[in-house]
Motif scaffolding. Sequence first.
Motif, PDB file in Angstrom:
ATOM      1  N   ASN A   1      18.924 -25.013   2.814  1.00 47.33           N
ATOM      2  CA  ASN A   1      19.774 -25.831   1.955  1.00 47.33           C
ATOM      3  C   ASN A   1      21.229 -25.701   2.362  1.00 47.33           C
ATOM      4  O   ASN A   1      21.683 -24.615   2.739  1.00 47.33           O
ATOM      5  N   TYR A   2      21.946 -26.823   2.270  1.00 45.22           N
ATOM      6  CA  TYR A   2      23.359 -26.846   2.603  1.00 45.22           C
ATOM      7  C   TYR A   2      24.023 -27.986   1.846  1.00 45.22           C
ATOM      8  O   TYR A   2      23.363 -28.976   1.513  1.00 45.22           O
ATOM      9  N   ALA A   3      25.320 -27.865   1.563  1.00 48.62           N
ATOM     10  CA  ALA A   3      26.041 -28.907   0.824  1.00 48.62           C
ATOM     11  C   ALA A   3      27.356 -29.238   1.522  1.00 48.62           C
ATOM     12  O   ALA A   3      27.990 -28.368   2.103  1.00 48.62           O
ATOM     13  N   ILE A   4      27.741 -30.505   1.436  1.00 50.17           N
ATOM     14  CA  ILE A   4      29.033 -30.972   1.935  1.00 50.17           C
ATOM     15  C   ILE A   4      29.734 -31.631   0.757  1.00 50.17           C
ATOM     16  O   ILE A   4      29.155 -32.493   0.084  1.00 50.17           O
ATOM     17  N   GLY A   5      30.977 -31.266   0.536  1.00 46.96           N
ATOM     18  CA  GLY A   5      31.739 -31.833  -0.559  1.00 46.96           C
ATOM     19  C   GLY A   5      32.041 -33.302  -0.360  1.00 46.96           C
ATOM     20  O   GLY A   5      32.234 -33.773   0.763  1.00 46.96           O
ATOM     21  N   LEU A   6      32.059 -34.032  -1.468  1.00 51.95           N
ATOM     22  CA  LEU A   6      32.470 -35.439  -1.461  1.00 51.95           C
ATOM     23  C   LEU A   6      33.931 -35.498  -1.877  1.00 51.95           C
ATOM     24  O   LEU A   6      34.369 -34.724  -2.730  1.00 51.95           O
ATOM     25  N   GLN A   7      34.669 -36.405  -1.297  1.00 51.75           N
ATOM     26  CA  GLN A   7      36.086 -36.528  -1.581  1.00 51.75           C
ATOM     27  C   GLN A   7      36.405 -37.969  -1.929  1.00 51.75           C
ATOM     28  O   GLN A   7      35.988 -38.895  -1.233  1.00 51.75           O
TER      29      GLN A   7
ATOM     30  N   VAL B   1      31.388 -24.467   7.691  1.00 55.32           N
ATOM     31  CA  VAL B   1      30.857 -23.433   6.806  1.00 55.32           C
ATOM     32  C   VAL B   1      31.902 -22.990   5.798  1.00 55.32           C
ATOM     33  O   VAL B   1      31.642 -22.898   4.613  1.00 55.32           O
ATOM     34  N   TYR B   2      33.133 -22.732   6.264  1.00 53.81           N
ATOM     35  CA  TYR B   2      34.175 -22.283   5.348  1.00 53.81           C
ATOM     36  C   TYR B   2      34.507 -23.344   4.322  1.00 53.81           C
ATOM     37  O   TYR B   2      34.729 -23.028   3.169  1.00 53.81           O
ATOM     38  N   ALA B   3      34.522 -24.608   4.726  1.00 50.39           N
ATOM     39  CA  ALA B   3      34.810 -25.686   3.778  1.00 50.39           C
ATOM     40  C   ALA B   3      33.748 -25.730   2.691  1.00 50.39           C
ATOM     41  O   ALA B   3      34.056 -25.886   1.519  1.00 50.39           O
ATOM     42  N   ALA B   4      32.500 -25.581   3.061  1.00 48.05           N
ATOM     43  CA  ALA B   4      31.423 -25.599   2.067  1.00 48.05           C
ATOM     44  C   ALA B   4      31.498 -24.389   1.162  1.00 48.05           C
ATOM     45  O   ALA B   4      31.264 -24.484  -0.038  1.00 48.05           O
ATOM     46  N   GLU B   5      31.848 -23.212   1.721  1.00 48.23           N
ATOM     47  CA  GLU B   5      31.972 -22.016   0.896  1.00 48.23           C
ATOM     48  C   GLU B   5      33.113 -22.165  -0.098  1.00 48.23           C
ATOM     49  O   GLU B   5      32.985 -21.789  -1.253  1.00 48.23           O
TER      50      GLU B   5
ATOM     51  N   GLN C   1      28.930 -33.466  -4.446  1.00 50.63           N
ATOM     52  CA  GLN C   1      28.545 -33.114  -3.075  1.00 50.63           C
ATOM     53  C   GLN C   1      27.256 -33.810  -2.664  1.00 50.63           C
ATOM     54  O   GLN C   1      26.552 -34.371  -3.481  1.00 50.63           O
ATOM     55  N   ILE C   2      27.025 -33.740  -1.365  1.00 51.50           N
ATOM     56  CA  ILE C   2      25.760 -34.189  -0.825  1.00 51.50           C
ATOM     57  C   ILE C   2      24.964 -32.912  -0.547  1.00 51.50           C
ATOM     58  O   ILE C   2      25.448 -31.997   0.110  1.00 51.50           O
ATOM     59  N   ASN C   3      23.785 -32.809  -1.129  1.00 54.61           N
ATOM     60  CA  ASN C   3      22.930 -31.624  -0.992  1.00 54.61           C
ATOM     61  C   ASN C   3      21.884 -31.902   0.077  1.00 54.61           C
ATOM     62  O   ASN C   3      21.097 -32.834  -0.059  1.00 54.61           O
ATOM     63  N   LEU C   4      21.910 -31.088   1.123  1.00 52.10           N
ATOM     64  CA  LEU C   4      21.043 -31.324   2.275  1.00 52.10           C
ATOM     65  C   LEU C   4      20.042 -30.199   2.457  1.00 52.10           C
ATOM     66  O   LEU C   4      20.313 -29.049   2.138  1.00 52.10           O
ATOM     67  N   SER C   5      18.920 -30.549   3.016  1.00 45.96           N
ATOM     68  CA  SER C   5      17.908 -29.603   3.469  1.00 45.96           C
ATOM     69  C   SER C   5      17.806 -29.815   4.979  1.00 45.96           C
ATOM     70  O   SER C   5      17.343 -30.865   5.429  1.00 45.96           O
ATOM     71  N   ILE C   6      18.307 -28.839   5.748  1.00 45.59           N
ATOM     72  CA  ILE C   6      18.366 -28.945   7.208  1.00 45.59           C
ATOM     73  C   ILE C   6      17.134 -28.295   7.808  1.00 45.59           C
ATOM     74  O   ILE C   6      16.774 -27.181   7.443  1.00 45.59           O
ATOM     75  N   VAL C   7      16.499 -28.971   8.757  1.00 46.24           N
ATOM     76  CA  VAL C   7      15.298 -28.456   9.408  1.00 46.24           C
ATOM     77  C   VAL C   7      15.682 -27.774  10.719  1.00 46.24           C
ATOM     78  O   VAL C   7      16.301 -28.382  11.587  1.00 46.24           O
ATOM     79  N   ASP C   8      15.306 -26.501  10.849  1.00 38.02           N
ATOM     80  CA  ASP C   8      15.509 -25.778  12.103  1.00 38.02           C
ATOM     81  C   ASP C   8      14.519 -26.343  13.116  1.00 38.02           C
ATOM     82  O   ASP C   8      13.304 -26.313  12.886  1.00 38.02           O
ATOM     83  N   PRO C   9      14.994 -26.874  14.265  1.00 36.79           N
ATOM     84  CA  PRO C   9      14.082 -27.519  15.209  1.00 36.79           C
ATOM     85  C   PRO C   9      13.146 -26.533  15.919  1.00 36.79           C
ATOM     86  O   PRO C   9      12.134 -26.946  16.468  1.00 36.79           O
ATOM     87  N   HIS C  10      13.465 -25.258  15.866  1.00 40.95           N
ATOM     88  CA  HIS C  10      12.653 -24.261  16.570  1.00 40.95           C
ATOM     89  C   HIS C  10      11.469 -23.763  15.752  1.00 40.95           C
ATOM     90  O   HIS C  10      10.386 -23.572  16.288  1.00 40.95           O
ATOM     91  N   ASP C  11      11.678 -23.551  14.443  1.00 45.10           N
ATOM     92  CA  ASP C  11      10.581 -23.019  13.634  1.00 45.10           C
ATOM     93  C   ASP C  11      10.199 -23.915  12.454  1.00 45.10           C
ATOM     94  O   ASP C  11       9.288 -23.605  11.706  1.00 45.10           O
ATOM     95  N   GLY C  12      10.920 -25.035  12.263  1.00 44.25           N
ATOM     96  CA  GLY C  12      10.579 -25.972  11.198  1.00 44.25           C
ATOM     97  C   GLY C  12      10.987 -25.538   9.803  1.00 44.25           C
ATOM     98  O   GLY C  12      10.723 -26.248   8.838  1.00 44.25           O
TER      99      GLY C  12
END
Length: 161
Positions: free
Chosen positions: A114-120, A21-25, A99-110
Amino acid sequence: MLSIVLLSLLISSGTISDHFVYAAEENSSHSQESPSEEVSLTRTSGLANGVYLYGRSPEPETMGQEYLVFKVQKGEVIGAFYMPRSEFNCFSGSFDSRQINLSIVDPHDGIKYNYAIGLQVVSPVATNSRRASEITLEGYHRLSNLSDNDQRILDACLSSN
């Protein structure tokens, strides 16, 4: 972006580490990149088509460590975050120049978040036609061999998209 409450839940459940989380922030707070890095990332536009496994640990299946298994096809990504012997969260996404832009699905409520991970850029790679760069995910180690469990998780996410 993900809400503070969701991030707290993902961290407390062990799905996403607080380092992640901190790396993405930190990445999102940088408004400019060096021009040469921007050009090489744009040229490569993410990872090549294929299946990838990345982990916080350079060793596979390390308890308490976070892993990503995913497939890249024409710049689109489908895969999952997981920790060994725990649940997994499917995601889908795409690359942009940094970055890679992701849409993460919560397995409990569907619900999707949105979340991103930096590319290096790791190192320049010479090719016959032009100079390219090897790309990796910030904060992760690329692992070479998928386990049967990695493949099972990936197959579940591919079939749900």
